[in-house]
Motif scaffolding. Sequence first.
Motif, PDB file in Angstrom:
ATOM      1  N   SER A 120       0.730  -1.173   0.086  1.00 20.02           N
ATOM      2  CA  SER A 120      -0.076  -0.122  -0.025  1.00 20.02           C
ATOM      3  C   SER A 120       0.804   1.220  -0.032  1.00 20.02           C
ATOM      4  O   SER A 120       2.036   1.171  -0.039  1.00 20.02           O
ATOM      5  CB  SER A 120      -1.126   0.115   1.140  1.00 20.02           C
ATOM      6  N   LEU A 121       0.252   2.449  -0.126  1.00 14.52           N
ATOM      7  CA  LEU A 121       1.042   3.766   0.036  1.00 14.52           C
ATOM      8  C   LEU A 121       0.401   4.498   1.021  1.00 14.52           C
ATOM      9  O   LEU A 121      -0.735   4.337   1.633  1.00 14.52           O
ATOM     10  CB  LEU A 121       0.669   4.424  -1.505  1.00 14.52           C
ATOM     11  N   LEU A 122       1.219   5.255   1.542  1.00 10.62           N
ATOM     12  CA  LEU A 122       1.181   6.291   2.452  1.00 10.62           C
ATOM     13  C   LEU A 122       1.144   7.805   1.671  1.00 10.62           C
ATOM     14  O   LEU A 122       2.141   7.956   1.288  1.00 10.62           O
ATOM     15  CB  LEU A 122       1.901   6.226   3.797  1.00 10.62           C
ATOM     16  N   VAL A 123       0.169   8.713   2.160  1.00  9.92           N
ATOM     17  CA  VAL A 123       0.011  10.073   1.324  1.00  9.92           C
ATOM     18  C   VAL A 123      -0.312  10.970   2.347  1.00  9.92           C
ATOM     19  O   VAL A 123      -1.390  10.989   3.144  1.00  9.92           O
ATOM     20  CB  VAL A 123      -0.991   9.987   0.243  1.00  9.92           C
ATOM     21  N   THR A 124       0.501  12.068   2.551  1.00 14.68           N
ATOM     22  CA  THR A 124      -0.043  13.198   3.304  1.00 14.68           C
ATOM     23  C   THR A 124      -0.738  14.145   2.684  1.00 14.68           C
ATOM     24  O   THR A 124      -0.818  14.277   1.599  1.00 14.68           O
ATOM     25  CB  THR A 124       1.334  13.679   3.980  1.00 14.68           C
ATOM     26  N   ASP A 125      -1.540  14.667   3.627  1.00 13.03           N
ATOM     27  CA  ASP A 125      -2.583  15.670   3.081  1.00 13.03           C
ATOM     28  C   ASP A 125      -2.621  17.102   3.898  1.00 13.03           C
ATOM     29  O   ASP A 125      -2.890  17.054   5.116  1.00 13.03           O
ATOM     30  CB  ASP A 125      -3.894  15.033   3.113  1.00 13.03           C
ATOM     31  N   THR A 126      -2.133  18.230   3.262  1.00 11.39           N
ATOM     32  CA  THR A 126      -1.805  19.489   4.158  1.00 11.39           C
ATOM     33  C   THR A 126      -3.203  20.014   4.144  1.00 11.39           C
ATOM     34  O   THR A 126      -3.138  21.052   4.875  1.00 11.39           O
ATOM     35  CB  THR A 126      -0.730  20.155   3.497  1.00 11.39           C
TER      36      THR A 126
END
Length: 507
Positions: free
Chosen positions: A43-49
């Motif tokens: 899976s992927l981890l994605v940051t969201d500002t």
Amino acid sequence: MKKRVFALLLILSLALALPAFALGSDDFAHGRLSGVAAAGDGSLLVTDTFNKVVWRVEGERVTRFAGAIGAAGVSGEPTGAYHDDLADKAYFLEPWDVVRFGGGCAVSDAAANVIRYVADGRVYTLAGSGTAGSRDGVGKDASFDRPTGLAVGADGLLYVADAGGGAIRSVAADGTVKTVVTGLEGPTGLCWYGGALYVAETNRSRVLRVANGGAAVFAGASDPAEDAGEYVGGFSDGAAATARFDHPQGVAAGEDGTIYVADTGNGAIRAIRGGRVFTLARPSSSALMPVAPRGLCELGDALYAADQVAGNLFKTVYAQKTYSDVPATAWFAEAVAAATRDGIATGTDETHFSPDAAMNRAMFVTMLSRVHLLSDGAAIIDGDASFADVAADAWYAPAVRWAADNGVAGGDADGFAPLRGVSREELVTMLYRYAQKQGMSAMFSDGALDGFADAGEVSAWALDAMRWACSHGVVNGDGDGNLTPKAAATRAQALTVLLNFAKAYSL
């Protein structure tokens, strides 16, 4: 929630990216995506500002990995905070990047000036006092000034782009912070490859390579602007030293050593390979492309790009481009692969390259113009020349005008004859003229043709060009020791000559 997917087509290293799908902004609650990293389990981890959380992406399923979404403020943006807690109850202020580190994941919380750590279902503070500064130390005794990009080195250390402090810092598993390099201008994106860090030095619009405690320019020219402390960005491919970026914010390393660049100011995804810069994707009116890419991550057979403005996670799948009439063992297979990779030539249809088809004048000047763009990505392929037999809107017209204006190829009273086949000596002569116009070495050995049985068949007007081509390895003759100067050049032969030329002059 209605699923939205978008297609993205890129040409990548020895591969053609097929249409692939990406999650749209609906899936991320209309967030501003920033960093992206492999979670280690596929899976992927994605940051969201915007929402101030870290998402987990498994296939087309998006769930919250860490961070609570706060109440909407006056502008509608969720409020954030610096608060450690259980993963689903903790708050971030500005989660900029994420990377696997130790047994968990490190997250740079830029606005909080700390490095957060997610493990065992909780969010901790790994390092940073929460007050802006550039102080080494352990844990909360250290300080950062807008930490952004993250990368883990082969030495097991976490590296941090301390954007506000103009530095690269290292963080050990116990929270010990040390400064590695200082004096940079707004470093953001980081990646590690082959014993070195690659840094997107955003404010100077270039990419640095950091090794042994020193930083050197890896790609991108940087000129001071009129205002002190400002630098001019731009857009051009070509040699790494002279290529131009516009405030890049992300870098990632491919398994083959290609360094991918999120060229944020240009809305483009670029690649640095073999000392040259190539553009893989750039906004166009005909296809949905990244608007402001930031985070990049290669995982398996795909490259992912997180976009701050579009709120999309773009995905491109690598697949080897093959043609049914180009066997892997063919003498021209390498030339066809390189030409496809660099956009010099394409197939005659989806499954055929037609290597034995005759090369005509229109095709050749078009391919040569594309080779020219490899050395000068800012060049304009067009001109003022006109010919009665070249329609102004013909697909090859800009290249014909460019070639004529630059003295590479001309016409006669009847026109340019764009569809006329080109002989091997004509092809070499055009290349020779191009080399002269570009100030490249046009020296040759008078005896360069002595080893060829049919050297006497070379036309007088093509002798110097053929001597030059043989002197520089642009032409090597056939397997029987002949030049066959008057034979019609095939597509495979013309491409091989062009690629030999590009190699000889490091284009």
